[in-house]
Structures are given as C-alpha cells and as structure tokens.
Design a protein around this motif. Structure first.
Motif, PDB file in Angstrom:
ATOM      1  N   THR A 436      30.288  37.274  39.010  1.00 30.45           N
ATOM      2  CA  THR A 436      30.481  36.015  39.339  1.00 30.45           C
ATOM      3  C   THR A 436      31.865  35.512  38.865  1.00 30.45           C
ATOM      4  O   THR A 436      32.281  34.609  39.121  1.00 30.45           O
ATOM      5  N   PHE A 437      32.735  36.367  38.272  1.00 29.06           N
ATOM      6  CA  PHE A 437      34.150  36.030  38.037  1.00 29.06           C
ATOM      7  C   PHE A 437      34.700  35.804  39.272  1.00 29.06           C
ATOM      8  O   PHE A 437      35.901  35.222  39.118  1.00 29.06           O
ATOM      9  N   SER A 438      34.322  36.652  40.242  1.00 24.65           N
ATOM     10  CA  SER A 438      35.279  36.464  41.682  1.00 24.65           C
ATOM     11  C   SER A 438      34.933  35.009  42.259  1.00 24.65           C
ATOM     12  O   SER A 438      35.824  34.523  43.126  1.00 24.65           O
ATOM     13  N   GLY A 618      48.368  45.721  45.585  1.00 21.08           N
ATOM     14  CA  GLY A 618      47.351  44.966  45.883  1.00 21.08           C
ATOM     15  C   GLY A 618      47.536  43.549  46.136  1.00 21.08           C
ATOM     16  O   GLY A 618      48.612  43.481  46.329  1.00 21.08           O
ATOM     17  N   ILE A 619      46.359  42.706  46.562  1.00 25.18           N
ATOM     18  CA  ILE A 619      46.773  41.416  46.618  1.00 25.18           C
ATOM     19  C   ILE A 619      45.750  40.858  45.638  1.00 25.18           C
ATOM     20  O   ILE A 619      44.728  40.989  45.327  1.00 25.18           O
ATOM     21  N   ALA A 620      46.044  39.499  45.277  1.00 26.39           N
ATOM     22  CA  ALA A 620      45.511  38.572  44.272  1.00 26.39           C
ATOM     23  C   ALA A 620      45.715  37.276  44.544  1.00 26.39           C
ATOM     24  O   ALA A 620      46.291  37.056  45.473  1.00 26.39           O
ATOM     25  N   PRO A 621      45.098  36.260  43.641  1.00 27.47           N
ATOM     26  CA  PRO A 621      45.425  34.924  43.778  1.00 27.47           C
ATOM     27  C   PRO A 621      46.810  34.849  43.448  1.00 27.47           C
ATOM     28  O   PRO A 621      47.527  35.229  42.843  1.00 27.47           O
ATOM     29  N   PRO A 622      47.158  33.537  43.895  1.00 29.75           N
ATOM     30  CA  PRO A 622      48.658  33.227  43.982  1.00 29.75           C
ATOM     31  C   PRO A 622      49.153  32.675  42.484  1.00 29.75           C
ATOM     32  O   PRO A 622      50.397  32.983  42.303  1.00 29.75           O
ATOM     33  N   TYR A 623      48.309  32.483  41.649  1.00 36.44           N
ATOM     34  CA  TYR A 623      48.935  32.078  40.340  1.00 36.44           C
ATOM     35  C   TYR A 623      48.721  33.169  39.295  1.00 36.44           C
ATOM     36  O   TYR A 623      48.569  33.188  38.078  1.00 36.44           O
ATOM     37  N   ILE A 624      49.106  34.670  39.711  1.00 35.29           N
ATOM     38  CA  ILE A 624      48.985  35.746  38.878  1.00 35.29           C
ATOM     39  C   ILE A 624      50.533  35.536  38.021  1.00 35.29           C
ATOM     40  O   ILE A 624      51.393  35.143  38.874  1.00 35.29           O
ATOM     41  N   PRO A 639      38.231  44.816  41.163  1.00 36.64           N
ATOM     42  CA  PRO A 639      38.816  44.554  39.614  1.00 36.64           C
ATOM     43  C   PRO A 639      39.005  43.111  39.466  1.00 36.64           C
ATOM     44  O   PRO A 639      39.212  42.465  40.383  1.00 36.64           O
ATOM     45  N   TYR A 640      39.366  42.850  38.165  1.00 37.97           N
ATOM     46  CA  TYR A 640      39.488  41.519  37.923  1.00 37.97           C
ATOM     47  C   TYR A 640      40.855  41.234  37.055  1.00 37.97           C
ATOM     48  O   TYR A 640      41.148  42.118  36.233  1.00 37.97           O
ATOM     49  N   VAL A 654      41.554  35.193  35.533  1.00 40.57           N
ATOM     50  CA  VAL A 654      42.487  34.599  36.561  1.00 40.57           C
ATOM     51  C   VAL A 654      41.918  34.775  38.093  1.00 40.57           C
ATOM     52  O   VAL A 654      41.895  33.911  38.723  1.00 40.57           O
ATOM     53  N   GLY A 655      41.251  35.788  38.161  1.00 38.70           N
ATOM     54  CA  GLY A 655      40.655  35.971  39.676  1.00 38.70           C
ATOM     55  C   GLY A 655      40.308  37.331  39.928  1.00 38.70           C
ATOM     56  O   GLY A 655      40.793  38.332  39.396  1.00 38.70           O
ATOM     57  N   ALA A 656      39.645  37.592  41.223  1.00 38.93           N
ATOM     58  CA  ALA A 656      39.448  38.734  41.691  1.00 38.93           C
ATOM     59  C   ALA A 656      40.854  39.561  42.316  1.00 38.93           C
ATOM     60  O   ALA A 656      41.330  38.638  42.763  1.00 38.93           O
ATOM     61  N   ALA A 657      40.799  40.867  42.455  1.00 42.84           N
ATOM     62  CA  ALA A 657      41.947  41.378  43.301  1.00 42.84           C
ATOM     63  C   ALA A 657      41.414  42.439  43.950  1.00 42.84           C
ATOM     64  O   ALA A 657      40.132  43.256  44.002  1.00 42.84           O
ATOM     65  N   TYR A 658      42.169  42.952  44.898  1.00 44.73           N
ATOM     66  CA  TYR A 658      42.226  44.217  45.958  1.00 44.73           C
ATOM     67  C   TYR A 658      43.171  45.073  45.532  1.00 44.73           C
ATOM     68  O   TYR A 658      44.367  44.736  45.507  1.00 44.73           O
ATOM     69  N   VAL A 659      42.906  46.227  44.823  1.00 41.04           N
ATOM     70  CA  VAL A 659      43.745  47.042  44.669  1.00 41.04           C
ATOM     71  C   VAL A 659      43.621  48.451  45.237  1.00 41.04           C
ATOM     72  O   VAL A 659      42.716  48.909  44.988  1.00 41.04           O
ATOM     73  N   HIS A 660      44.775  48.844  45.973  1.00 43.58           N
ATOM     74  CA  HIS A 660      44.555  50.120  46.613  1.00 43.58           C
ATOM     75  C   HIS A 660      44.396  51.350  45.846  1.00 43.58           C
ATOM     76  O   HIS A 660      45.101  51.670  44.719  1.00 43.58           O
ATOM     77  N   GLY A 661      43.569  52.203  46.136  1.00 43.71           N
ATOM     78  CA  GLY A 661      43.289  53.340  45.628  1.00 43.71           C
ATOM     79  C   GLY A 661      42.155  53.468  44.187  1.00 43.71           C
ATOM     80  O   GLY A 661      41.769  54.318  43.502  1.00 43.71           O
TER      81      GLY A 661
END
Length: 680
Positions: A436-438, A618-624, A639-640, A654-661
């Motif tokens: 639900t955090f996503s 990885g990629i994440a929301p812009p306000y990291i 991952p969050y 802050v939001g969900a992320a895509y992290v390679h590996g």
C-alpha cells in the motif's frame, strides 16, 4: 390546522434554469441554537414549522436523486435513505417497512397509456410501488449517471409533477418505447446517440457474431465488409469498409468517454448485476457481447497484420488503419477504461463457478487491497473513475471485495477523508499489504492533506506501480514476520531491512506530459553514467543494466535480452541525431512505429535515476534526496524509500523504487539485519 384545508402549493420555474420551485420558500437561517441569539428557534420550536412546510410541499430546486434511487434496486433496499425521503412530498413517498425488507419500484407506463388518458404522449408517466424484495416481480434496475448542470425536465410521478435530469427522462422515454406496461428490467443507460454511437453498437454486435471464429485474429476486414453491407441496407449513409474502421478510431474513444464509464458507484452497479444490457438510444448490446467484441478489438490493435484471411488492396488499407489504433494513445486509453469494467465483472461472477480450492485463491486475489489497486490506479492518460465524495473512492468498492467484513466500520460518513484513508491504510498494513506504500505518490514534505505519509491519498490520480507490470518480489520468501504495531494515530512500527542510502540522483521530466526526445536523452545519459560508476555491475553488463532499469517492463514484454538491447540501441541511436540541437527544439519521434521498448520508456515520466552509496542503480520518484534510505519490508514486492525526520528516529514514506539486483529477493541470499522502522 388540518392538512385537508391547506391549499395545494403552486410552483414556478426558476429563471431559465429549468428548475421548478415552490412559490413560497422556507428559510431556515433562524433555526439553530438560542445560545447564540435569543431569537433563534431551537429544534422543538422549529419542528412544527418544518412539518407544515413538508405537508404543503414547499421545497427548493427539485433534485432528481429521489427518482434515481427508486429506479435502481442496487440502492433501494430496507437500508434506503428514509431520512432523506422525509424532506420530499409525503403524497409521493411513503416510508419503507424495514421489518418486511421492502423496496421501491418504479412502474413506467407506455406511450399508449398517455393516449388512452388523453394526455400529451410525450409526457413520462410512472408510479412508485412498494414490494417485498423476496417476493418482488421481475424487474430491471436502471443504472445511469446524474448530469452536471441544471438541465431538468418534468415527469408525472404518482400523479405529481416532478423535475428530474434530462438524462433520466431520455432513458425513461426510450424504455417506455421499447417495453410494454411491465416493471423495468436491468439497463445500463449511456445516453442519447452521438459521435457515431450507432455505428459503434452495430460494429460491436457484428464483431461478437464472429467471436468464436476470430478470437485471436479478429478477421476485421471481413467484419468491416459486412458492416458496409449492413449500413447500406439500414442507413441513409452508406459506409465502405475502410471508412468504418477509420471512423471507429474516433468513435470508440467517444463511446468510452461517456460519463457512465467514469463513475465509481456505477462500476459497482455494472459488476454486481446478474445480467446487463448496455443501451444508447435505441441500440443495445449485452455485457457478454461487449466483452467478446472488446477483446477482439484489443487483439486487432495488438496484431494488425493478422486481421485478414485474404490479402487485397482493400485489406492493406484496413491493416494500415488498424495500425493507427495501436499508436493512438486516446484509443488505447479508451479501450483500457471499458476493459476495466468488463474484467471486474467477469472476475466477480467467476467466483460462483469455481471449485472450492480455487475459490481460496480467488478470495485472496479479490481482497479490498487488490480491488482498489485494479480499479483506482491508472496509466498516464487512462480515464480516471470519479465520485463526488472522496471517501467513496473506498466505500463504493466494498461490495466488490471478498474481505469486506474486515472493514465493518465502513462506510462511515462521520469520519473525515483523512481519517478514512488512514484507517484504510492501517487495515491494509495489519493484513500484511505493505505494498500500500506504493500508492503514496505525493511529495511527503508538502502533502495536500494532513495525513500520515504511509496512507495514500486516493482522491489524487495514482499511477500503476512498477510491481503491477512486473513479476517481482523484493522480499521473496523472507520468513520474518511483518510485526506491525500502532503506536498512535499517526505512527506505525514496521520491521524491515535497509539496503542502502541514496548518494546522488538525476533529473526527471514533468508528470503527465509527454516525454520529449531531449528529456529522454538526458534520462538515458544520466542513468548510463550511474551504471559506469557502480562497482556492482560488470563492464560487459553496463549497457544491458542501463537498458533494463530505464524501462523495467520492456524485458517482460519482449521476453528476450538481445531483442531488448536491439530496441534500446535503436532508440539511443535515434536520440543521438538530436544531440547538438538547442533545448527549445523538441522534434517528436515517429510515434506510428514506436517500439515496445520506447513505449515503456515513455511511461517513466515522473521518475528519476539514482545510485546508492554501495553501488545500487535504480529509478524512483523525483522528490528523493541524498541520504534517503532504501528499505525492504516482509511481503513487499518492491523496495521503498524512507526519509528520516530531523532529530528523531522516525521516517516518512517517500515512495516505491526499482533497484537493479534486488527485485527478486537477491538481497536475502545472505543474512541481513532486521530492525523496526517507526513510520509517520
């Protein structure tokens, strides 16, 4: 005073609005608490006046919600809003007997009834009746939407003239023409014909006729030729096969954009009904036929070259037109919007045809969390379902969820929107749905509502999370219990493990705006630079990692590493042609021949690349921000990113992320430290 001696109230039209109001208006600003001013009337003193106003039929501009509720059995059970009915004319509405489980049914009289009674045959005449739900005769539920604005017309309801919305009048007039003096059956009313809607219905019915033969390929060229013959026989205008398909490019989005397909409460009516007939003017189609035809249209757009069995010059023209569907974002958004209704309905009714052990999986897959994810998250341009009250974004979906009993205190309109959303998120988290955090997709430092960062604001547009398109599970088989606890109303404690902290991040392109080639070029170059810096990525894998992180869902679609690299290189090469052009020059890439990879890349707006201190990309929301922590929670598919609050040991989502590996449990091949996180 005896009510028999009270003269009947006269009504007049309010300007040019179409509203009819009583000539006498009852003002209530002098009713309230005498503690404020001594001349204020308290409840005891005001009730006789209110009662008299009701008896003599004094009312403000007439609303049609009373009519709409009586014309659909979905809302008129013994739990009906009888309190609201007290404000209506007592000679029309009578209280329902809750002990008998009564419902109200609207009996619509045919046109001939008006003729026989020497009345204007254009006038809608209908009567309200009470019936016990279990003993009620066969009837239809009219599912329709209220109109915006003040377009009202009069009908005769149980001998009284009432003002209702023009959309309802159009529906009743059409049903009156199509049915005899019977109690209504189920109709999903879209409205009057417009934007070639007759052609859309004719096309959908023709496609359904070919369903078993053309499920995979469509054979749309043959269907178009049949339509050419059909329209020439039944319409003043004669269509040729290519014109049919070319018109459908704009007619289908207009069909999907009708307000009926955009309302949340209507979704529940559409899904729960036993049988649904979709009606637009005089045209009708069943929900099953619509589902069959809609599937074929999607297959056709995905595979334009497979739509014909016989090749010809006309067929080539048809294929060329069908290819434009595939590249038209409006067409795809329209297709996805109605597919949402169809798939939700199919899922709900498949529950009753499953084996008990299959039902267990169904129950899990259709919990409230999944229902809200499937219904309320959207792609960039997809039509967003709406409702008047933001709390209804949760309440309206309870009837579709298999675990609705876990939300026994819902619906509760005494709660604020913020309290409702926080209670919803708290319930999800305690059930183990940390994803639900996503759905928390606002900047945590400047949220529009005063809510905890772990509670999603469902009143906003929420994008489909990355895990919704990928088969990923960052926590994999992590056996540690989630161990959630509620410290206070705004703080929850959740166990997790920290993967790393963000060292630096790149830029992003604005939300809900098409990416330009220049922005895409910057995004890819920044990501490639991070890959070159990472000590976790081998030199011979850097290009592949960059390609995969830039568009994570592309590999799942293309299903081949080399094919994805080929598409990535093609995009990179094409972008390279614009390297030396000024920033203000933004040419569009050839959207007609967009590759699968480039389509996925374009969906990465409002995300930016990053690298962690220990080398993860990885990629994440812009306000990291630099120093933000990347955390994995038990049961989490993604991952969050958390941000520690100043001078405290509490964190904000802050939001969900895509992290390679680490997206498939790789991080847990060795023992990792688990710690509690206090989220606020």
């Amino acid at each position: 005073m005896s009510t028999d001696s009270v003269p009947k109230m006269e009504y007049t039209r309010l300007g040019n609005s179409g509203l009819k109001i009583s000539k006498v208006i009852f003002g209530a600003m002098s009713i309230g608490s005498p503690d404020w001013q001594e001349w204020i009337l308290d409840e005891e003193a005001a009730l006789p006046l209110l009662k008299h106003a009701i008896v003599v039929s004094i009312h403000s501009p007439a609303r049609d919600n009373s009519i709409s509720q009586t014309s659909t059995h979905f809302t008129e059970t013994h739990t009906t809003r009888d309190s609201a009915m007290k404000n209506e004319s007592s000679n029309i509405y009578k209280p329902l007997d809750s002990n008998k489980n009564e419902i109200r049914i609207l009996r619509l009289k045919p046109r001939q009834y008006s003729r026989d009674n020497k009345q204007d045959e254009q006038r809608i005449i209908c009567f309200l009746e009470h019936m016990i739900l279990e003993d009620a005769v066969e009837y239809m539920a009219l599912s329709y939407v209220w109109e915006n604005g003040f377009n009202y017309q009069e009908i005769f309801l149980s001998g009284n003239e009432r003002s209702v919305s023009a959309n309802l009048v159009d529906a009743l007039r059409q049903l009156r023409n199509d049915f005899d003096d019977i109690v209504l059956r189920v109709i999903a009313w879209l409205g009057v014909p417009a934007n070639d809607s007759d052609l859309v219905f004719t096309t959908l019915c023709q496609i359904d006729k070919h369903h078993t033969l053309s499920l995979k390929t469509g054979i749309l060229s043959d269907i178009a030729r049949e339509l050419e013959q059909t329209t020439s026989n039944s319409h003043d205008r004669i269509w040729d096969a290519t014109e049919v398909l070319d018109t459908l490019r704009t007619a289908l989005p207009a069909f999907a954009a009708r307000r009926y397909w955009t309302r949340l409460w209507v979704l529940q009516e559409f899904v729960l009904a036993t049988n649904v007939f979709i009606m637009c003017g005089s045209k009708t189609i069943t929900d099953i036929s619509l589902g069959n035809a809609w599937e074929i249209l999607g297959n056709t757009a995905n595979n334009p070259d497979g739509i014909a069995r016989r090749k010809s010059s006309t067929t080539s023209d048809i294929i060329a037109i069908a290819k434009t569907w595939r590249c038209d974002s409006l067409w795809w958004d329209a297709w996805l919007g109605i597919r949402r209704f169809i798939s939700q309905r199919n899922d709900y009714h498949s529950r009753h045809s499953r084996h008990p052990h299959q039902n267990l999986h169904y129950m899990i897959d259709h919990e409230m969390f999944i229902i809200m994810y499937k219904t309320l998250t959207t792609f960039s341009g997809q039509i967003r379902l709406s409702c008047s009250d933001p709390r209804d974004r949760a309440f309206s979906l309870l009837g579709l969820a298999t675990d609705f009993h876990k939300f026994g205190h819902f619906p509760d309109y005494t709660r604020s929107t913020e309290s409702t959303y926080e209670e919803l998120a708290r319930n999800f988290i305690q059930q183990g749905h940390v994803d639900t955090f996503s759905f928390c997709q606002e900047n945590p430092t400047c949220r529009a509502r005063n809510m905890a960062s772990w509670a999603a604001d469902w009143s906003l547009k929420i994008r489909i999370p990355l895990w919704g398109k990928l088969s990923v599970n960052a926590s994999q088989d992590w056996s540690v219990d989630l161990a959630t606890s509620v410290l206070d109303g705004k703080t929850i404690m959740v166990s997790g493990t920290c993967v790393g902290t963000i060292q630096s991040h790149g830029s992003y392109w604005p939300q809900d705006r098409p990416i330009t080639p220049h922005q895409m070029q910057i995004f890819l170059h920044q990501l490639r630079a991070f890959c070159d810096r990472s000590n976790l990525i081998r030199a011979d894998e850097k290009e592949f990692v960059c390609a995969q992180v830039a568009a994570p869902a592309a590999l799942a679609s293309l299903k081949d590493k080399e094919l994805m690299l080929m598409h990535y290189r093609a995009v990179f090469k094409q972008l390279g042609e614009f390297t030396d052009l000024p920033d203000e020059f933004e040419p569009e890439l050839d959207v007609q021949y967009l590759s699968t990879y480039e389509k996925e890349l374009r969906l990465q707006f409002f995300r930016c690349p990053f690298i962690t201190v220990n080398g993860y990309i990885g990629i994440a929301p812009p306000y990291i921000q630099e120093g933000d922590c990347i955390c994995i929670f038990p049961g989490g598919r993604a991952p969050y990113i958390l941000r520690q609050q100043l001078e405290s040991n509490k964190f904000r989502i802050v939001g969900a992320a895509y992290v390679h590996g680490i997206m498939n449990g790789e991080y847990f091949k060795t023992k990792r430290e688990v710690r509690p996180f206090a989220l606020v």
